[in-house]
Design an enzyme around this catalytic site. Sequence first.
Site, PDB file in Angstrom:
ATOM      1  N   LYS A  40       0.827  -1.206   0.000  1.00 33.26           N
ATOM      2  CA  LYS A  40       0.000   0.000   0.000  1.00 33.26           C
ATOM      3  C   LYS A  40       0.862   1.256   0.000  1.00 33.26           C
ATOM      4  CE  LYS A  40      -2.218   1.408   3.695  1.00 33.26           C
ATOM      5  NZ  LYS A  40      -3.187   1.488   4.824  1.00 33.26           N
ATOM      6  N   ASP A  63      -6.745   1.637   0.802  1.00 28.27           N
ATOM      7  CA  ASP A  63      -6.806   1.780   2.252  1.00 28.27           C
ATOM      8  C   ASP A  63      -8.234   1.483   2.707  1.00 28.27           C
ATOM      9  OD1 ASP A  63      -8.276   3.978   1.466  1.00 28.27           O
ATOM     10  OD2 ASP A  63      -7.218   5.396   2.759  1.00 28.27           O
TER      11      ASP A  63
END
Length: 212
Positions: free
Chosen positions: A120, A138
């Site tokens: 991420k 997210d």
Amino acid sequence: MNASKRLAIFDRLAEATPEPTTELQYSTPFELLVAVVLSAQATDKGVNKATAKLFPVANTPEALLALGLDGLKEFIKTIGLFNSKAANIIALCRQLLDLHHGEVPATREALEALPGVGRKTANVILNTAFGHATIAVDTHIFRVANRTGLAPGKNVREVEEKLDKWTPGKHKKDAHHLLILHGRYTCTARKPKCPVCVIEDLCEYRDKTPSL
């Protein structure tokens, strides 16, 4: 959800937010990297408060190493998990100097090899610092993608792969920020603001909140 509806959704989000970007405050790729590492399980607002004091003092790998682990902790102690984050940041500073001449690398493999940097975080850096069309999923994006029907998935990797495949090309670079901002301010977790949502009629969420 078909391709034409997805395009319409992104068209409207882009019209509502013409220049979407991160709310983390930074001026260099290295500052962004540090801020993103600090932002895990923390708010951008909280990170910005800490880095507003930290970066004028130390905003390069050399300067942060000179500050030291305990010195760094003093600046970031208001942020959750600050002990482990400080250790990771000091370690990644050493790695940047040892392997990358102090520069933030622009490849996924090199970024993910840095301490404290996962997929991420790497996606955020590739997208925001280097302009790659990556999408970092997210909690906000995961919620929006599933709730709207845009890219439903059981886990973040599945949602990322579907968004990567299905996001219209012209919106690919900005999709990450468009979806985060929509999730943060409109499609909120507990009570989404459906009556004022620009994609309300396109969204496939069954339990839309009623007009006041």
